[in-house]
Design a protein around this motif. Structure first.
Motif, PDB file in Angstrom:
ATOM      1  N   THR A 152       0.851  -1.181   0.000  1.00 28.14           N
ATOM      2  CA  THR A 152       0.000   0.000   0.000  1.00 28.14           C
ATOM      3  C   THR A 152       0.886   1.231   0.000  1.00 28.14           C
ATOM      4  OG1 THR A 152      -1.899   1.061   1.071  1.00 28.14           O
ATOM      5  CG2 THR A 152      -0.158   0.209   2.513  1.00 28.14           C
ATOM      6  N   THR A 153       0.279   2.364  -0.178  1.00 28.82           N
ATOM      7  CA  THR A 153       0.981   3.646  -0.088  1.00 28.82           C
ATOM      8  C   THR A 153       0.454   4.384   1.132  1.00 28.82           C
ATOM      9  OG1 THR A 153       1.267   3.787  -2.479  1.00 28.82           O
ATOM     10  CG2 THR A 153       1.470   5.840  -1.231  1.00 28.82           C
ATOM     11  N   GLY A 154       1.356   4.860   1.989  1.00 30.82           N
ATOM     12  CA  GLY A 154       0.927   5.512   3.215  1.00 30.82           C
ATOM     13  C   GLY A 154       1.627   6.833   3.455  1.00 30.82           C
ATOM     14  N   PHE A 155       1.009   7.649   4.263  1.00 30.28           N
ATOM     15  CA  PHE A 155       1.639   8.900   4.676  1.00 30.28           C
ATOM     16  C   PHE A 155       2.753   8.597   5.667  1.00 30.28           C
ATOM     17  CE2 PHE A 155      -2.312  10.421   2.921  1.00 30.28           C
ATOM     18  CZ  PHE A 155      -1.913  11.583   2.268  1.00 30.28           C
ATOM     19  N   HIS A 156       3.793   9.397   5.617  1.00 27.74           N
ATOM     20  CA  HIS A 156       4.963   9.143   6.450  1.00 27.74           C
ATOM     21  C   HIS A 156       4.626   9.249   7.933  1.00 27.74           C
ATOM     22  CE1 HIS A 156       7.599  10.538   2.823  1.00 27.74           C
ATOM     23  NE2 HIS A 156       7.149   9.302   2.689  1.00 27.74           N
ATOM     24  N   GLY A 157       5.120   8.276   8.670  1.00 31.39           N
ATOM     25  CA  GLY A 157       4.875   8.268  10.098  1.00 31.39           C
ATOM     26  C   GLY A 157       5.117   6.894  10.680  1.00 31.39           C
ATOM     27  N   GLU A 158       4.555   6.670  11.856  1.00 34.47           N
ATOM     28  CA  GLU A 158       4.710   5.398  12.567  1.00 34.47           C
ATOM     29  C   GLU A 158       3.448   4.561  12.405  1.00 34.47           C
ATOM     30  OE1 GLU A 158       4.777   4.469  17.169  1.00 34.47           O
ATOM     31  OE2 GLU A 158       6.724   5.274  16.542  1.00 34.47           O
ATOM     32  N   TYR A 159       3.646   3.255  12.189  1.00 34.47           N
ATOM     33  CA  TYR A 159       2.532   2.345  11.936  1.00 34.47           C
ATOM     34  C   TYR A 159       2.620   1.124  12.838  1.00 34.47           C
ATOM     35  CZ  TYR A 159       1.367   4.793   7.588  1.00 34.47           C
ATOM     36  OH  TYR A 159       0.978   5.730   6.664  1.00 34.47           O
TER      37      TYR A 159
ATOM     38  N   LEU B 187       7.556   4.568   8.470  1.00 30.02           N
ATOM     39  CA  LEU B 187       7.501   4.795   7.025  1.00 30.02           C
ATOM     40  C   LEU B 187       7.960   6.211   6.734  1.00 30.02           C
ATOM     41  CD1 LEU B 187       6.679   3.758   4.204  1.00 30.02           C
ATOM     42  CD2 LEU B 187       4.394   4.717   4.636  1.00 30.02           C
ATOM     43  N   SER B 188       9.011   6.348   5.944  1.00 25.58           N
ATOM     44  CA  SER B 188       9.532   7.648   5.575  1.00 25.58           C
ATOM     45  C   SER B 188       9.967   7.599   4.113  1.00 25.58           C
ATOM     46  CB  SER B 188      10.697   8.032   6.496  1.00 25.58           C
ATOM     47  OG  SER B 188      11.004   9.410   6.387  1.00 25.58           O
ATOM     48  N   ASP B 189      10.773   8.577   3.689  1.00 25.95           N
ATOM     49  CA  ASP B 189      11.258   8.579   2.319  1.00 25.95           C
ATOM     50  C   ASP B 189      11.940   7.257   2.005  1.00 25.95           C
ATOM     51  OD1 ASP B 189      10.382  11.115   1.685  1.00 25.95           O
ATOM     52  OD2 ASP B 189      12.233  12.095   2.320  1.00 25.95           O
ATOM     53  N   GLY B 190      11.702   6.730   0.815  1.00 23.76           N
ATOM     54  CA  GLY B 190      12.310   5.475   0.416  1.00 23.76           C
ATOM     55  C   GLY B 190      11.453   4.263   0.699  1.00 23.76           C
ATOM     56  N   GLY B 191      10.372   4.439   1.467  1.00 23.29           N
ATOM     57  CA  GLY B 191       9.465   3.341   1.732  1.00 23.29           C
ATOM     58  C   GLY B 191       9.977   2.391   2.796  1.00 23.29           C
ATOM     59  N   ALA B 192       9.231   1.319   3.020  1.00 23.23           N
ATOM     60  CA  ALA B 192       9.585   0.332   4.042  1.00 23.23           C
ATOM     61  C   ALA B 192       9.042  -1.033   3.650  1.00 23.23           C
ATOM     62  CB  ALA B 192       9.022   0.752   5.402  1.00 23.23           C
ATOM     63  N   VAL B 193       9.787  -2.061   4.032  1.00 21.84           N
ATOM     64  CA  VAL B 193       9.370  -3.449   3.862  1.00 21.84           C
ATOM     65  C   VAL B 193       9.469  -4.125   5.210  1.00 21.84           C
ATOM     66  CG1 VAL B 193       9.814  -5.640   2.712  1.00 21.84           C
ATOM     67  CG2 VAL B 193      10.197  -3.496   1.464  1.00 21.84           C
ATOM     68  N   VAL B 194       8.400  -4.817   5.620  1.00 24.05           N
ATOM     69  CA  VAL B 194       8.418  -5.516   6.894  1.00 24.05           C
ATOM     70  C   VAL B 194       8.009  -6.968   6.663  1.00 24.05           C
ATOM     71  CG1 VAL B 194       6.045  -4.764   7.397  1.00 24.05           C
ATOM     72  CG2 VAL B 194       7.506  -5.583   9.242  1.00 24.05           C
ATOM     73  N   GLU B 195       8.722  -7.900   7.272  1.00 27.96           N
ATOM     74  CA  GLU B 195       8.400  -9.317   7.169  1.00 27.96           C
ATOM     75  C   GLU B 195       7.793  -9.779   8.487  1.00 27.96           C
ATOM     76  OE1 GLU B 195      10.669 -13.617   6.705  1.00 27.96           O
ATOM     77  OE2 GLU B 195      11.469 -11.862   5.604  1.00 27.96           O
ATOM     78  N   LEU B 196       6.634 -10.401   8.397  1.00 30.57           N
ATOM     79  CA  LEU B 196       5.932 -10.894   9.578  1.00 30.57           C
ATOM     80  C   LEU B 196       5.729 -12.401   9.474  1.00 30.57           C
ATOM     81  CD1 LEU B 196       3.160  -8.153   9.995  1.00 30.57           C
ATOM     82  CD2 LEU B 196       5.388  -8.282  11.124  1.00 30.57           C
ATOM     83  N   THR B 197       5.908 -13.077  10.607  1.00 34.33           N
ATOM     84  CA  THR B 197       5.732 -14.525  10.655  1.00 34.33           C
ATOM     85  C   THR B 197       4.840 -14.870  11.836  1.00 34.33           C
ATOM     86  OG1 THR B 197       7.964 -14.784   9.766  1.00 34.33           O
ATOM     87  CG2 THR B 197       6.940 -16.744  10.705  1.00 34.33           C
TER      88      THR B 197
END
Length: 505
Positions: free
Chosen positions: A468-475, A492-502
């Motif tokens: 998804t696309t989100g506004f910069h901040g904490e999620y 989430l800030s400039d450059g985006g973020a990838v998170v792996e969940l298990t």
């Protein structure tokens, strides 16, 4: 009652900021919402020979602003500008990808994913009155309730000003502690302010000014910078070292005397906003933060940058002077006390500041590119008789807020008080004195907590990913597989973020 409540009625004016939305949702749902002014202030003529009409500066509660009829054709457009909206998407949002795996590391398709924003990266703030905040009162109850619900950043209106702070530091300390406990960042306002008529300069320093005692002025001001900066340390994010240097320079008159032309200060042997003393104050602040290893910014702050043209060259020359001779500035502050007048924008003759979001962003360009972030430090819509109504005020707030949020160099937007009961002109943006909501309340909450707030749910694709696309901040990001869920906090800030969940790890 504190001195803040009785003297010097004042107005002026991050990644780690956090507007906590959860505590506000109930109130917004109930309301159907969930989901210096002036033209110089000192009356001096401007460079180029135009003399602006004196009106009160934001820190002057004494004078009465002039009123004029509203112009028939203002630039307060009522529909979002597609270009501004594109800039907001480009500069304030990034891609967030959630990858879900099982215990063996294999990807999981059709996993349930929830992406819930918790806090903005951008600073949405207000000035606060320390006395109302700390002293027990019925009005203080609502004041304390709304501040952490609506804002993630604050600046103390008066109590950090030199004389106020020296006379009652405990009040300022209590206000800062309360704000920090609520999760707000605190902006330091102000080390030095050269206005002698609003009670912000200690009496012994006023005597030194009258006597032309340059040594005392220098010694006292340098010591004060060190005292207040070290006192608060990292509890503040940044300091306005000198406030309104273009307009308020009484201390410098005490040091330089006739070398400053009081009638046409840009023509004198010493120009206050390009003076050696101004650079010395900033060098001192930089020395103090380096010696004490403080991670804080240093900034300038002044008014009339939007509507008036005379400020452009003056403020630019001040910024360049400090960058070249003192310290690389971290912040350029634009007060943005917006006046409704009849003259043409970007002139020196009663300019109407009711302009579009794109015009706001264009004007901010003047102050970008100096190696410093730009901050709207003291927004309000004052001079009430010139406004059509409070709906128009709300539209102007929306225009300035959208324009600022769309500009990549802007990091904060602070209003100079939000409630009429504690505002230098009793014309705050969000609440009337009885705490009923103004139209601009819907604008503020609708943008900050709805349009610019990201909450998404979905399922992972065949590759085990949800994007998804989100506004910069904490999620908070949650993945659920076969009834088992796992949640992680993601920035989430400039450059985006990838998170792996298990979930089944």
């Amino acid at each position: 009652m504190s001195s803040e409540d009785t003297d010097g009625s004042g107005a002026d004016g991050a990644v780690d900021s956090s507007v906590d939305r959860r505590s506000l949702l109930g109130a917004l749902a109930a309301a159907g919402l969930a989901g210096c002014p002036s033209d110089g202030g000192d009356g001096t003529a401007t460079e180029g020979g135009t003399t602006p009409t004196p009106t009160p500066t934001p820190d002057d509660g004494e004078a009465t602003p002039e009123t004029t009829d509203s112009p028939s054709g203002t630039d307060t457009v009522t529909e979002p500008d597609p270009t501004v909206e594109r800039r907001i998407r480009d500069h304030r949002t990034s891609d967030l990808t959630v990858e879900v795996t099982d215990g063996s590391g294999a990807t999981v398709a059709d996993a349930e994913v929830e992406v819930a924003m918790q806090a903005h990266e951008f600073g949405f703030g207000t000035a606060v009155n320390a006395g109302t905040l700390i002293e027990e009162s019925s009005e203080g109850d609502e004041y304390r309730e709304y501040i952490p619900e609506l804002f993630n950043k604050a600046v103390i209106e008066n109590q950090m000003k030199w004389r106020f702070w020296e006379s009652d530091p405990e009040l300022a300390d209590a206000a800062v502690e309360w704000l920090l406990d609520q999760g707000l960042d605190v902006r330091g306002h102000v080390c030095i302010w050269g206005r002698s008529d609003v009670g912000a300069i200690p009496s012994d320093v006023l005597t030194a000014i009258e006597d032309g005692d340059a040594e005392t002025i220098r010694e006292r001001s340098m010591a004060h910078i060190e005292d207040i900066v070290t006192h608060y340390g990292d509890d503040v994010t940044e300091w306005e070292v000198v406030n309104e240097a273009m307009h308020a320079y009484q201390l410098q008159l005490g040091v330089y005397g006739d070398q400053i032309d009081s009638e046409e200060p840009w023509t004198g042997e010493i120009v206050p906003w390009r003076s050696p003393l101004l650079a010395e104050w900033y060098s001192k602040a930089d020395e103090v933060r380096r010696e004490n290893d403080l991670d804080i910014g240093l900034g300038v702050n002044d008014f009339n940058q939007f509507g008036y043209s005379y400020t452009d060259g003056r403020y630019q020359s001040q910024i360049e002077h400090l960058n070249d001779t003192a310290v690389q500035l971290d912040t350029v502050g634009l007060q943005a006390h917006v006046g409704a007048r009849s003259g043409e924008f970007n002139t020196n003759s009663d300019p109407d500041e009711r302009v579009s979001a794109s015009r706001v962003a264009e004007e901010i360009d003047t102050w970008a590119g100096y190696g410093a972030s730009v901050k709207i430090t003291e927004f309000d819509t004052y001079a009430g008789d010139d406004w059509a109504d409070d709906e128009q005020r709300a539209q102007v707030l929306e225009n300035y807020l959208r324009g600022a949020f769309s500009h990549p160099d802007v990091t904060d937007f602070l209003m100079w008080g939000f409630w009429d009961g504690r505002h230098w002109q009793e014309e705050a943006p969000l609440f009337y004195e009885d705490w009923s909501e103004k139209p601009a309340f819907d604008v503020w909450t609708g943008l900050v907590y709805d349009e610019w707030w990201t909450e998404e749910t979905g399922t992972t694709d065949e590759a085990g990913a949800f994007s998804t696309t989100g506004f910069h901040g904490e999620y908070e990001v949650t993945a659920t597989v076969d009834g088992t869920e796992v949640t992680e906090t993601v920035t989430l800030s400039d450059g985006g973020a990838v998170v792996e969940l298990t979930p089944n790890a």
